[in-house]
Design an enzyme around this catalytic site. Structure first.
Site, PDB file in Angstrom:
ATOM      1  N   GLY A 108       0.905  -1.374  -0.037  1.00 29.42           N
ATOM      2  CA  GLY A 108       0.081  -0.008  -0.002  1.00 29.42           C
ATOM      3  C   GLY A 108       0.961   1.297  -0.131  1.00 29.42           C
ATOM      4  O   GLY A 108       0.515   2.320   0.646  1.00 29.42           O
ATOM      5  N   ALA A 110       1.818   3.552  -2.046  1.00 34.58           N
ATOM      6  CA  ALA A 110       1.016   4.680  -2.472  1.00 34.58           C
ATOM      7  C   ALA A 110       0.114   5.398  -1.798  1.00 34.58           C
ATOM      8  O   ALA A 110      -0.390   6.399  -2.280  1.00 34.58           O
ATOM      9  CB  ALA A 110       0.845   4.437  -4.161  1.00 34.58           C
ATOM     10  N   MET A 112      -1.953   7.043   1.614  1.00 33.77           N
ATOM     11  CA  MET A 112      -1.627   8.167   2.819  1.00 33.77           C
ATOM     12  C   MET A 112      -0.784   7.619   3.775  1.00 33.77           C
ATOM     13  O   MET A 112       0.011   8.425   4.299  1.00 33.77           O
ATOM     14  CB  MET A 112      -3.068   8.556   3.119  1.00 33.77           C
ATOM     15  N   SER A 114       1.347   5.229   4.298  1.00 32.10           N
ATOM     16  CA  SER A 114       2.737   5.091   3.746  1.00 32.10           C
ATOM     17  C   SER A 114       3.473   6.292   3.282  1.00 32.10           C
ATOM     18  O   SER A 114       4.454   6.617   3.753  1.00 32.10           O
ATOM     19  CB  SER A 114       2.750   4.174   2.436  1.00 32.10           C
ATOM     20  N   ARG A 195     -19.333  -7.136   5.849  1.00 35.36           N
ATOM     21  CA  ARG A 195     -18.077  -7.239   6.611  1.00 35.36           C
ATOM     22  C   ARG A 195     -17.536  -8.640   6.135  1.00 35.36           C
ATOM     23  O   ARG A 195     -16.334  -8.739   6.142  1.00 35.36           O
ATOM     24  CB  ARG A 195     -18.380  -7.367   7.880  1.00 35.36           C
ATOM     25  N   ASN A 202     -10.058  -9.114   1.487  1.00 34.35           N
ATOM     26  CA  ASN A 202      -8.720  -8.761   1.965  1.00 34.35           C
ATOM     27  C   ASN A 202      -8.185 -10.021   2.695  1.00 34.35           C
ATOM     28  O   ASN A 202      -6.918  -9.863   2.321  1.00 34.35           O
ATOM     29  CB  ASN A 202      -9.128  -7.484   3.223  1.00 34.35           C
ATOM     30  N   VAL A 226      -1.308  -3.939   9.028  1.00 33.73           N
ATOM     31  CA  VAL A 226      -2.001  -2.440   9.330  1.00 33.73           C
ATOM     32  C   VAL A 226      -3.360  -2.707   8.537  1.00 33.73           C
ATOM     33  O   VAL A 226      -4.173  -2.131   9.054  1.00 33.73           O
ATOM     34  CB  VAL A 226      -1.258  -1.607   8.891  1.00 33.73           C
ATOM     35  N   ASP A 256      -4.223   2.239  18.918  1.00 34.08           N
ATOM     36  CA  ASP A 256      -5.077   2.307  19.997  1.00 34.08           C
ATOM     37  C   ASP A 256      -4.752   2.620  21.293  1.00 34.08           C
ATOM     38  O   ASP A 256      -5.241   3.458  22.310  1.00 34.08           O
ATOM     39  CB  ASP A 256      -6.041   1.031  20.120  1.00 34.08           C
ATOM     40  N   ARG A 259      -4.205   6.319  21.411  1.00 32.50           N
ATOM     41  CA  ARG A 259      -5.154   7.185  21.667  1.00 32.50           C
ATOM     42  C   ARG A 259      -5.783   7.013  23.106  1.00 32.50           C
ATOM     43  O   ARG A 259      -6.232   8.071  23.591  1.00 32.50           O
ATOM     44  CB  ARG A 259      -6.336   6.532  20.621  1.00 32.50           C
ATOM     45  N   HIS A 284      -8.619  -4.947  16.967  1.00 31.59           N
ATOM     46  CA  HIS A 284      -8.749  -3.651  16.593  1.00 31.59           C
ATOM     47  C   HIS A 284     -10.078  -3.223  15.820  1.00 31.59           C
ATOM     48  O   HIS A 284     -10.202  -3.211  14.915  1.00 31.59           O
ATOM     49  CB  HIS A 284      -7.658  -3.280  15.582  1.00 31.59           C
TER      50      HIS A 284
HETATM   51  C1  LMR Z   1      -8.468   3.760  12.733  1.00 33.71           C
HETATM   52  O1  LMR Z   1      -8.302   3.139  13.568  1.00 33.71           O
HETATM   53  O2  LMR Z   1      -8.307   4.891  12.628  1.00 33.71           O
HETATM   54  C2  LMR Z   1      -8.832   2.809  11.386  1.00 33.71           C
HETATM   55  O3  LMR Z   1      -8.826   1.600  11.645  1.00 33.71           O
HETATM   56  C3  LMR Z   1     -10.308   3.442  10.877  1.00 33.71           C
HETATM   57  C4  LMR Z   1     -10.639   2.523   9.913  1.00 33.71           C
HETATM   58  O4  LMR Z   1     -11.706   1.863   9.895  1.00 33.71           O
HETATM   59  O5  LMR Z   1     -10.041   2.577   8.779  1.00 33.71           O
END
Ligand code: LMR
Length: 445
Positions: A108, A110, A112, A114, A195, A202, A226, A256, A259, A284
């Site tokens: 990934g 290219a 943001m 990265s 989902r 993915n 990631v 997380d 944060r 996550h």
């Molecule tokens: C984040 O925690 O900011 C990202 O994982 C949010 C997302 O779902 O892209």
């Protein structure tokens, strides 16, 4: 984490442009060389003024080599622009006592995240000011022009530690011998996409990348996933890479943790460096559990410093779980800069010794954990490192009823995700039954 460019595996080499008439450049290398000539760059450091070095491709589809026009051939695989210029690394290494170069793949590349991350890696801010690096950038066919743009900006930055930049779309080429793989690229969830479909799409990318790492990366490669849903993607990746120790795979939950530290600091009215021992348990996603029971502020238990326990259980917990979503509302896109910073933090936590008494959070493979969490998942837990790239679980963290209940919810979510991707982990037929509420990414509203 925020989503970036999707990389599609290919069967043919993206670097090679086979031609019966002999050596030829692939179009992207050609462009960068043109660019170099336009810039009228001086001859390389240790080359004679008349020698010219160019990237080319051998006739039999071997990897490209850097060829000097005096006839000598330097072994150099795919390279971009100025990074095709080979100079006498050995002499320079000796004079400056720099370490042996390490090779880092970023998927990934290219995107943001990265775009923030690569320049930190190249500057020495992650692996240190004496650590030369090679960057191997994986993108998709669609992003190849942007990837060239990234590589050109890396050229123009003249980073002394950046010795090689390769770009490509085939993980089997890009991951060759890499010692770190930072897997950022994943498909973002589109409107109306289930989902389960996201997990499948993915998951296929991470299954393919796991296979590629298994086949061509350094056997002790450290892998940080990631791209979302990162825990289950990491599980898929490691299952497809049986020759690489499962312990080497991580899912990024450091964002997380950061944060959570910030929210506690705000509430306590202290600077965030005073917050330590912050564990994120689980996935996550919005079931993650930021552990205020064991975290500390100025060395004291959080519950002693912040006496509003209702806020801790509800306001704090939810603010961390949903921080990604709030950011998307503000920005109109996922977090990128803070995600890149947290990737830096996650790597630094593995390559520098953890301060005495502290720990960090990372999503790791559950294999003999002391907390009774189901085995065979990728689950965020408290860890420590000696700074050798490896880690140990912190084994004596207290878990009360509140935490236990919350952790069980995140565990159940990961077990359900695992069932959805059984076809990608070699565990039979997938059965997907995900509840709509408890299976959100932090960015989903
Ligand atoms: C984040 O925690 O900011 C990202 O994982 C949010 C997302 O779902 O892209």
């Amino acid at each position: 984490m925020a989503m970036a460019e999707l990389s599609t595996p290919k069967t043919t080499s993206p670097f090679l442009n086979s031609s019966s008439s002999g050596l030829r450049l692939s179009s992207k290398l050609h462009l960068s060389n043109q660019f170099r000539h336009l810039l009228l760059l001086p001859p390389p450091l240790h080359a004679t003024p008349t020698s010219k070095i160019s990237c080319s491709v051998s006739q039999n589809n071997q990897a490209p080599v850097a060829v000097q026009d005096n006839g000598s051939v330097k072994t150099k695989k795919e390279c971009f622009g100025v990074f095709c210029l080979t100079y006498d690394l050995k002499a320079e290494e000796e004079t400056k006592s720099w370490k042996k170069m390490i090779s880092i793949a970023v998927s990934g590349a290219a995107g943001m995240i990265s775009n923030h991350l690569l320049f930190k890696l190249a500057s020495g801010a992650v692996f240190g000011p004496d650590q030369p690096i090679a960057l191997k950038l994986l993108g998709s066919e669609r992003s190849i022009q942007a990837l060239e743009g990234v590589a050109m900006e890396l050229e123009d930055s003249l980073f002394p530690l950046l010795r090689e930049v390769d770009i490509g779309t085939d993980p089997y080429e890009v991951f060759q011998d890499v010692e770190w793989a930072l897997l950022i690229g994943a498909k973002p969830r589109g409107p109306g996409m289930e989902r389960a479909a996201l997990l499948d799409i993915n998951g296929q990318i991470f299954a393919e990348q796991g296979k590629a790492l298994n086949a061509v990366a350094s056997p002790n490669v450290k892998v940080l996933v990631v791209g979302n849903p990162c825990n289950t993607n990491a599980l898929i990746c490691l299952k497809n890479a049986p020759n690489i120790p499962a312990k080497n795979f991580h899912a990024l939950t450091r964002l997380d943790e950061n944060r959570a530290k910030c929210q506690l600091a705000l509430k306590a009215g202290v600077f965030y460096d005073k917050v330590s021992n912050m564990t994120i348990w689980g996935n996550h996603s919005t079931t993650q559990v930021p552990d205020f029971l064991n975290a500390r502020i100025n060395g004291r238990p959080v519950k002693e410093v912040i006496t509003d326990h209702k806020w801790l259980e509800e306001g704090f917990t939810e603010s961390v779980q949903k921080r990604g979503g709030l950011l998307i509302q503000k920005w109109g896109r996922s977090s990128a800069a803070s995600t890149a910073v947290s990737i830096v933090d996650a790597i630094k936590s593995l390559v520098t010794p953890t301060p005495e008494g502290d720990w960090f959070s990372t999503g790791v493979y559950t294999n003999g954990n002391p907390y009774g969490i189901a085995e065979d998942l990728v689950f965020s837990m408290p860890c420590r490192s000696k700074g050798d790239g490896d880690y140990e679980l912190v084994k004596d963290v207290e878990i009360d009823d509140y935490l236990r209940k919350r952790i069980a919810k995140s565990e159940a979510e990961l077990l359900a995700e695992k069932q959805c991707v059984a076809h990608l982990t070699g565990e039979g037929i997938a059965f997907c039954d995900l509840g709509p509420v408890d299976t959100m990414l932090p960015g989903e509203v």
